[in-house]
Design a protein around this motif. Structure first.
Motif, short mmCIF file in Angstrom:
data_model
loop_
_atom_site.label_atom_id
_atom_site.label_comp_id
_atom_site.label_asym_id
_atom_site.label_seq_id
_atom_site.Cartn_x
_atom_site.Cartn_y
_atom_site.Cartn_z
N PHE A 48 0.84 -1.19 0.09
CA PHE A 48 -0.06 0.05 0.03
C PHE A 48 0.77 1.38 -0.04
CE2 PHE A 48 -1.94 3.51 2.35
CZ PHE A 48 -2.93 3.74 1.78
N LEU A 49 2.00 1.18 0.70
CA LEU A 49 2.72 2.49 1.07
C LEU A 49 3.39 2.60 -0.39
CD1 LEU A 49 4.25 1.93 4.33
CD2 LEU A 49 2.64 3.48 3.80
N ARG A 50 3.93 1.54 -1.24
CA ARG A 50 4.56 1.73 -2.42
C ARG A 50 3.52 2.51 -3.42
NH1 ARG A 50 6.32 -3.08 -1.82
NH2 ARG A 50 4.91 -4.26 -3.22
N ARG A 51 2.22 2.21 -3.44
CA ARG A 51 1.46 2.73 -4.13
C ARG A 51 0.87 4.01 -3.80
NH1 ARG A 51 -5.18 0.75 -4.69
NH2 ARG A 51 -5.84 2.24 -6.35
N TYR A 52 0.86 4.37 -2.54
CA TYR A 52 0.59 5.56 -2.21
C TYR A 52 1.81 6.73 -2.34
CZ TYR A 52 -1.15 9.63 1.12
OH TYR A 52 -1.52 10.58 1.50
N ARG A 53 3.18 6.17 -2.19
CA ARG A 53 4.24 7.24 -2.44
C ARG A 53 4.12 7.45 -4.03
NH1 ARG A 53 7.65 4.03 1.78
NH2 ARG A 53 6.95 4.85 3.62
N SER A 54 3.77 6.49 -4.82
CA SER A 54 3.74 6.78 -6.01
C SER A 54 2.76 7.83 -6.60
CB SER A 54 3.51 5.52 -7.06
OG SER A 54 2.04 5.11 -7.00
N ILE A 55 1.87 8.27 -5.68
CA ILE A 55 0.85 9.16 -5.97
C ILE A 55 1.19 10.43 -5.18
CG2 ILE A 55 -1.53 9.85 -5.91
CD1 ILE A 55 -2.15 6.81 -6.29
N HIS A 56 1.75 10.27 -4.00
CA HIS A 56 1.78 11.46 -3.10
C HIS A 56 3.40 11.50 -2.59
CE1 HIS A 56 -2.52 11.46 -2.68
NE2 HIS A 56 -2.57 10.19 -2.60
N PRO A 57 3.96 12.47 -2.75
CA PRO A 57 5.43 12.36 -2.40
C PRO A 57 5.58 12.24 -0.99
CG PRO A 57 4.90 14.48 -2.97
CD PRO A 57 3.66 13.66 -3.55
N PRO A 58 6.82 11.73 -0.45
CA PRO A 58 6.82 11.39 0.89
C PRO A 58 7.39 12.90 1.40
CG PRO A 58 8.83 10.74 -0.22
CD PRO A 58 7.89 10.87 -1.37
N LEU A 59 7.42 12.75 2.62
CA LEU A 59 7.39 14.05 3.47
C LEU A 59 8.47 13.85 4.59
CD1 LEU A 59 3.76 15.07 4.27
CD2 LEU A 59 5.40 15.94 2.51
N LEU A 60 9.26 14.90 4.90
CA LEU A 60 10.09 14.80 6.13
C LEU A 60 9.30 14.99 7.42
CD1 LEU A 60 13.10 14.85 7.56
CD2 LEU A 60 12.79 17.60 7.30
N LEU A 61 9.51 14.05 8.01
CA LEU A 61 8.69 13.78 9.27
C LEU A 61 9.33 14.18 10.77
CD1 LEU A 61 6.67 10.46 8.74
CD2 LEU A 61 6.00 13.01 8.39
N GLY A 62 10.75 13.88 10.60
CA GLY A 62 11.25 14.34 11.98
C GLY A 62 12.58 13.67 12.06
N PHE A 63 13.25 13.60 13.15
CA PHE A 63 14.74 13.00 13.25
C PHE A 63 14.49 11.81 14.39
CE2 PHE A 63 14.90 17.31 11.71
CZ PHE A 63 15.69 17.29 10.82
N ILE A 64 15.32 10.85 14.20
CA ILE A 64 15.34 9.85 15.13
C ILE A 64 16.76 9.70 15.64
CG2 ILE A 64 15.29 7.29 15.55
CD1 ILE A 64 13.45 7.12 12.82
#
Length: 276
Positions: A48-64
């Motif tokens: 699902f994440l591969r499909r979602y990211r192909s439509i919506h670009p990933p975001l910077l969420l924070g730092f670990i």
């Protein structure tokens, strides 16, 4: 006589997926994943994440870091989804089995939703105290994990390293270069002694450690003993380390597997270097 009212059909996971993949706001998707276990399982699924990211670009969420997850804060556009992920995910890594109750996992690197963690511990074998270096790759959102096999003494001996050289080591993911299967990954571990540097590779496809390259400090022009290496950074297919307490930058070209050094400006002996 009128027919009895039929109950509305239950929404299947396929229909849920079609709804979620059309959610334009990642913050709303993160909130949905925190609503229940079935939603989190569906949204956290790599397919699902591969499909979602192909439509919506990933975001910077924070730092670990070893202190946990620091989400992006307003006015950063990812602040809302970052807060939702912080609530839904487990960045304590307690879901990964610990070697012992006294040992803890520490993050080394993060890429594509996966986190690489390690654990250094002492074990007793035949009356001798030995250092063990454990690695795991995990997904804080789905709580999935993979424990990596340990490096064997024979592998270390093949490049003239010893068990105690695990003290001088670090690890990092290798960028996939658009790898389609996001559950697959590659990583490297660097380890050095007083005389040489060795880079090991691990691939989830082969499920084993291999030696990538090995070079002596003398061949790199670093005749004095190298105390330690700074954090590793990857830029355009090359990995870089700051050689601590020197004005040298160490480079590994992943295409040629060659190690080389670069001179930094004067008076950078005690400083770190960041490459953007």
């Amino acid at each position: 006589a009128t027919e009895p009212e039929r109950p509305l059909p239950a929404l299947t996971s396929d229909i849920h997926e079609e709804i979620f993949v059309r959610v334009a706001s990642p913050s709303d998707l993160a909130r949905a994943s925190a609503a229940c276990i079935s939603f989190r399982r569906l949204i956290g699924d790599p397919r699902f994440l591969r499909r979602y990211r192909s439509i919506h670009p990933p975001l910077l969420l924070g730092f670990i870091s070893s202190a946990g997850f620091q989400p992006a804060e307003a006015p950063h556009p990812s602040a809302a989804v970052a807060r939702a992920v912080a609530r839904a995910a487990d960045f304590s890594f307690d879901f990964v089995p610990r070697p012992t109750s006294l040992n803890h996992w520490h993050p080394c690197d993060a890429r594509g939703g996966l986190v690489l963690v390690d654990c250094r511990r002492f074990t007793e074998a035949e009356g001798e105290e030995r250092l063990s270096l454990d690695f795991a790759v995990c997904d804080p959102l789905s709580r999935g994990y993979l424990l990596l096999p340990p490096m064997t003494d024979d592998l270390l001996a093949s490049v003239e390293l010893q068990n105690q050289d695990m003290f001088n080591s670090g690890a990092s993911f290798i960028p996939s270069g658009g790898m389609e299967d996001e559950t697959s990954f590659s990583m490297m571990c660097w380890m050095h002694s007083d005389t040489k540097l060795v880079v090991f590779f691990f691939s989830s496809g082969s499920d084993r450690w291999t030696v990538g390259t090995s070079t002596s400090w003398d061949d790199l022009g670093l005749h004095e003993e190298v105390d330690s290496l700074g954090s590793c950074q990857c830029v355009y297919g090359c990995f870089y380390w700051k050689v601590n307490y020197t004005n040298k930058l160490l480079k590994l070209d992943m295409d040629t597997m060659e190690l080389s050094t670069y001179d930094l400006p004067p008076d950078h002996d005690d400083g770190d270097s960041v490459i953007v």
